[in-house]
Design a protein around this motif. Structure first.
Motif, PDB file in Angstrom:
ATOM      1  N   SER A   2       0.834  -1.196   0.000  1.00 23.36           N
ATOM      2  CA  SER A   2       0.000   0.000   0.000  1.00 23.36           C
ATOM      3  C   SER A   2       0.869   1.247   0.000  1.00 23.36           C
ATOM      4  O   SER A   2       2.006   1.233   0.485  1.00 23.36           O
ATOM      5  N   GLU A  45      -6.120   4.530   2.571  1.00 28.69           N
ATOM      6  CA  GLU A  45      -5.223   3.813   1.650  1.00 28.69           C
ATOM      7  C   GLU A  45      -3.763   3.863   2.086  1.00 28.69           C
ATOM      8  O   GLU A  45      -2.955   3.041   1.637  1.00 28.69           O
ATOM      9  N   SER A 118      -7.182  10.403  -1.342  1.00 31.96           N
ATOM     10  CA  SER A 118      -7.734   9.102  -1.739  1.00 31.96           C
ATOM     11  C   SER A 118      -8.028   9.065  -3.233  1.00 31.96           C
ATOM     12  O   SER A 118      -7.741   8.083  -3.928  1.00 31.96           O
ATOM     13  N   GLY A 119      -8.607  10.155  -3.740  1.00 28.79           N
ATOM     14  CA  GLY A 119      -8.900  10.215  -5.163  1.00 28.79           C
ATOM     15  C   GLY A 119      -7.643  10.189  -6.011  1.00 28.79           C
ATOM     16  O   GLY A 119      -7.618   9.573  -7.087  1.00 28.79           O
ATOM     17  N   ASP A 122      -6.312   6.613  -6.141  1.00 31.78           N
ATOM     18  CA  ASP A 122      -7.144   5.792  -7.022  1.00 31.78           C
ATOM     19  C   ASP A 122      -6.858   6.092  -8.492  1.00 31.78           C
ATOM     20  O   ASP A 122      -6.801   5.189  -9.330  1.00 31.78           O
ATOM     21  N   CYS A 125      -2.743   5.049  -9.276  1.00 28.42           N
ATOM     22  CA  CYS A 125      -2.125   3.784  -8.862  1.00 28.42           C
ATOM     23  C   CYS A 125      -1.717   2.909 -10.049  1.00 28.42           C
ATOM     24  O   CYS A 125      -0.821   2.068  -9.919  1.00 28.42           O
TER      25      CYS A 125
END
Length: 229
Positions: A2, A45, A118-119, A122, A125
């Motif tokens: 992660s 995350e 977080s966005g 996403d 990644c």
């Protein structure tokens, strides 16, 4: 593995006109960096939040950080922000895969929205290079002469103002900084760009303020208070 966040926090923040290092200035009753860590710990995350301090830091141990369970402290800060980031990456590389995503974030950006982070994770990644938070430049830009007169108006079309976090793979960013340290490296993306790569731009927020001057503390307090009401 992660993603992890890395905060270079070895500087003094000389433009704040204070004997207290910028990251420890009082913001709503807590050190400024506390609010930054609080926001990052709200990003599910992130596996770990790593703070890079100066070896001579005498302030950190004066505060209670027990609320932050994913926190890791490295006392290997360098003479510049880029050196602190590189030293932190090199220390982490002994125990982490080179393809681990690292989100480098300014300790002095306490108003970062966890949802933005977080966005970003996403979105990037699966990206080949990585990218940064940024916002389009809205103001008219003037190029100054040495005498502080206007030389000309610079077109703002296509210009973006870089923010943090800036997200790159551990080995890629460490390699870029190892080969590209210099006065022209003002953020992680600029080091990656020197490798001929093109980081992505992820739209950030004007509220993602970097505390640089004394009045910025007041703005940060207003942003945080409005968010918590």
């Amino acid at each position: 593995m992660s993603p992890i966040a890395l905060l270079p926090a070895a500087g003094s923040g000389s433009r704040m006109e204070s004997a207290t290092p910028k990251q420890y200035l009082n913001l709503l009753g807590k050190p400024l960096i506390w609010h930054t860590l609080h926001a990052l710990h709200a990003v599910p995350e992130l596996a770990r939040i790593v703070v890079v301090l100066s070896a001579a830091d005498e302030w950190w141990d004066s505060y209670d950080w027990s609320a932050f369970g994913r926190l890791m402290v490295l006392r290997c800060g360098g003479g510049s922000r880029a050196e602190s980031v590189l030293n932190g990456l090199q220390a982490l590389s002994a125990g982490m895969p080179g393809d681990t995503w690292v989100l480098v974030h300014d300790a002095a950006r306490p108003c970062i929205d966890p949802a933005l982070v977080s966005g970003m994770i996403d979105l990037l990644c699966g990206h080949a290079v990585g990218g940064i938070l940024a916002i389009p430049v809205a103001d008219t830009l003037k190029l100054a002469t040495p005498a502080l007169q206007i030389d000309h108006t610079h077109p703002r079309d296509g210009l973006w103002q870089a923010q943090t976090p800036q997200m790159f793979r551990l080995a890629d960013l460490a390699g870029a900084l190892e080969t590209g340290l210099g006065p022209d490296i003002t953020d992680e993306a600029s080091a990656v760009e020197k490798q001929g790569l093109a980081p992505a731009l992820v739209r950030g927020s004007p509220w993602n303020l970097k505390v640089t001057y004394p009045q910025d503390l007041q703005l940060a307090a207003l942003i945080l208070q409005a968010r918590n009401t």
